[in-house]
Enzyme design. Structure first.
Site, PDB file in Angstrom:
ATOM      1  N   CYS A 103       0.840  -1.196   0.000  1.00 51.76           N
ATOM      2  CA  CYS A 103       0.000   0.000   0.000  1.00 51.76           C
ATOM      3  C   CYS A 103       0.877   1.248   0.000  1.00 51.76           C
ATOM      4  CB  CYS A 103      -0.964   0.003   1.179  1.00 51.76           C
ATOM      5  SG  CYS A 103      -2.419   1.069   0.918  1.00 51.76           S
ATOM      6  N   SER A 159      -1.718   2.483  -2.717  1.00 52.33           N
ATOM      7  CA  SER A 159      -2.714   3.359  -2.097  1.00 52.33           C
ATOM      8  C   SER A 159      -3.619   3.978  -3.165  1.00 52.33           C
ATOM      9  CB  SER A 159      -2.038   4.442  -1.269  1.00 52.33           C
ATOM     10  OG  SER A 159      -1.142   5.190  -2.062  1.00 52.33           O
ATOM     11  N   LYS A 177      12.767  -4.999 -17.461  1.00 51.86           N
ATOM     12  CA  LYS A 177      11.708  -4.635 -18.401  1.00 51.86           C
ATOM     13  C   LYS A 177      12.037  -5.097 -19.817  1.00 51.86           C
ATOM     14  CE  LYS A 177      10.360  -0.623 -15.660  1.00 51.86           C
ATOM     15  NZ  LYS A 177      10.655   0.806 -15.391  1.00 51.86           N
TER      16      LYS A 177
END
EC number: 1.1.1.3
Lengths: 444, 444
Positions: free
Chosen positions: A22, A27, A215
């Site tokens: 979070c 969040s 990535k």
């Protein structure tokens, strides 16, 4: 195929969603799930119920969310038998891998942003998800808000991708952009990036290229239908880029960018590398500023596509997570999973020594007759053809009685191993002062 | 959720695919299906079998494809009970709509490039597909090779899109680009476009904006989760753009582009329009040349994304068709269909008169004292605030004894209905010569 009747979303049991992490991204995800509940229900065809948020430390700001949702026992949360979807935005390898595998084993679909974990252990996770019949979606793992995973995984899946080239790390792009626009050196630009939140307190993953390499591995696996791991990617960070490099680049009509370059050759072998590179100022990638990302994809039928957008940040990454969440939720409602991986191609990986590209070689030499000729001969002896030469006096240092010149040679397309042999030989010569600096040149 | 075992693709019955249309796009699709069979089988998990190609006229070049596949009885082809997928790349409204509905009714999933049909009758087609439990995919209907439908439909579906702005018609972009770079007038630029195959013999659909309006309607429906039809889109083509406009644009630091502009306002109402517009030369859309397309998407969490690539042509469009084909085929293999439409929002459409943007107004006036003041007063009276004024002598025509000046006024943000009132009043004034030309200004 069944004839389907529309179902009133309110009549279906809600889908139970657990959130791991979070922080900045988590969040925002929790906020959107809560505040956009009506729209999400309409788009999914069913309500979402956030049933738990796992965090490291319960002594924290709950940011307006229900404190009852929070737990510091992530293992217990993912071991529930009633979860439909687990959103993983905590990052890291362990214990995250164990948590994800446990969630999959208990029948939950996964939405993750974890590039490091996928680049290292994607195979085990995808295999587990596929045999359990659940989804594993990861748009947020690459290039923030830019939809690139979905296009590579699904839109271009009937085409043949030959090249992917791009800026996929916002931290290094911001730092290099700062060095370019303000003349700052690397350390000062990094400090500024950290001050503004574009770089972490420990910036290693970004500035040493680990993030970009992860990535790149993920994109290569999708683009070329072959397993590429983070460890397979040639990786070079930006810590050796100096303001001299930036100035020289500008003089040559280029800018310095941290690039990921993914290519196939005519035999279908794959090369994947991340490193700083000179890019012509006229190239679209040159104008990608700040923390933006941009990715070029070239394929047989589509030609050249470009995707650009915010590469990092709480809201952009949350956008990617939410797109995956809705897709995975829609699948759960209909009792299906999306297609798994497509990694049948078993392509060879081209060793870095066999890669061909262009190079900018910069050396300090004593300014004496014959040095230029000697340096040029070294290039020729190793089959590296020089396109342009720039020689200028170096800034004199106190106590030095030699005249030092800076020689900058830009080559034509050359083989990496040949270029490295040139560098080694130059460094052994008595006319060379200090080390030889090399920057690859792309997009020229 | 079932635990899935991998299935050997060769053991499954192949998926039967019918192709409607074998022109520039259809022939490339047929070629790829034939020549890339092994890769496609690996990616789908099952073989594809092309069972029929419907064309208007059997007296034609079969382009290396099996002549036995060809038929001129499209109706019979789509009425088969054994089709898995029908690819529709013939275009037009009728009889194509009937053919697509028949195919759906017989249980086939649809991959189409038909923007005109979807913009006009999308609702009926999606409803039929959804109730029959088959897929209707249409990436190729918008922006050629650029994956834009999939990102709007699936990647950004957890986000809130506020603006979509872009160049979606390659023909008009090519023509305006020619007018800009060569100084050609519209008719000559159109002729050149036709000669090179960038424009049709009958160019109406492109140059009058019908094609762009259909694409705008499709994108708006996806982006805003509300039904927008082609007829709902304010449409203005480029046939009135003159080389004077191009010159004036350059003088003002802009270029003229044919844009699609899709916006929501704070109440959630939607405006959708296509028309030529001035765009600042520094804007990324300004540098999109030739037949390329580019689309900006702005949303709450993702921020600003840009997609760019070839907007038309046989291979680029085929790439989009093939991506949908593999996706739909993968769904058929697993006995599922993707999510249908998401059009729950029932947003109001903002009437064009209520739209606000910036304007460039150009009029020829007699060069006499008081004219500028009178013109300025008209703007003020209608609440249209002027930002810049450019006045210069017009090129004198033979036999004319008046001094004519060209007045170019660029406004601040203004309401369309107020601006049109200004235009009407200017045209009634005795100092005005000829008509008043208006170009909207975007991205400034």
């Amino acid at each position: 195929m069944n004839r389907l009747e529309p179902v009133d979303p309110a009549k279906l049991a809600p889908l139970k969603v657990a959130l791991l992490g979070c922080g900045v991204v988590g969040s925002q995800v929790a906020r959107v799930i809560t505040e956009q509940a009506e729209d999400l229900t309409n788009r999914i065809g069913c309500r979402l119920e956030l049933v738990g948020i796992a965090v490291r430390n319960l002594d924290r700001d709950f940011g307006g969310l229900d404190p009852e949702l929070f737990t510091d026992d992530a293992k217990a949360l993912v071991s529930r038998d009633d979860l439909d979807i687990v959103i993983e935005v905590v990052g890291g390898i362990e214990p995250t891998r164990e948590l994800v595998l446990t969630a999959i084993d208990h029948g939950a679909s996964i939405v993750t942003a974890n590039k490091a974990l996928l680049a290292q252990d994607g195979e085990a996770l995808f295999t587990a998800a596929e045999s359990r019949g659940v989804d594993l979606y990861f748009e947020a793992a690459v290039a923030g808000a830019i939809p690139i995973v979905r296009p590579l995984r699904e839109s271009l899946v009937g085409d043949e991708i030959t090249t992917v080239m791009g800026i996929v790390n916002g931290t290094t792009n911001y730092i290099l952009d700062q060095m370019t626009t303000t003349g700052a050196d690397f350390d000062d630009a990094l400090a500024e990036a950290q001050r503004l939140g574009y770089a972490e307190a420990d910036p290693t993953a970004d500035v040493e290229g680990y993030d970009a390499a992860a990535k790149a591995a993920i994109m290569a696996t999708l683009a070329f239908h072959t397993r590429v791991r983070g460890a397979d990617v040639y990786r070079e960070g930006i810590t050796s880029v100096t303001s001299n490099d930036i100035v020289l680049a500008r003089k040559l009509g280029c800018v310095v960018k941290m690039l990921a370059v993914l290519k196939t050759d005519v035999q279908g072998a794959v090369s994947v590398r991340v490193h700083p590179a000179l890019v012509p100022s006229s190239h679209p990638l040159a104008s990608v500023g700040g923390a933006y990302n941009a990715i070029f994809v070239e394929s047989r039928d589509a030609g050249r596509l470009m995707f650009m957008g915010p590469g990092a940040g709480g809201s952009p990454t949350a956008s990617a997570v939410m797109g995956d969440l809705v897709t995975v939720a829609r699948n759960r409602v209909r009792g299906v999973a999306g297609p798994g991986e497509s990694v049948y191609a078993q392509r060879a990986m081209t060793p870095m020594g066999e890669v061909e590209t262009r190079y900018l070689v910069r050396i300090n030499v004593v300014d004496e007759p014959g040095v230029l000729a000697a340096a040029a001969a070294i290039f020729a002896n190793h089959n590296v053809s020089v396109q342009t030469v720039d020689q200028s006096p170096a800034v004199a240092r106190d106590g030095e009685d030699e005249e030092i010149a800076v020689l900058a040679m830009m080559t034509h397309q050359a083989r990496e191993s040949d270029l490295q042999a040139v560098v080694r030989e130059l460094e052994e010569r008595s006319f060379t002062r200090g080390t030889v600096e090399v920057l690859r040149v792309e997009g020229k």
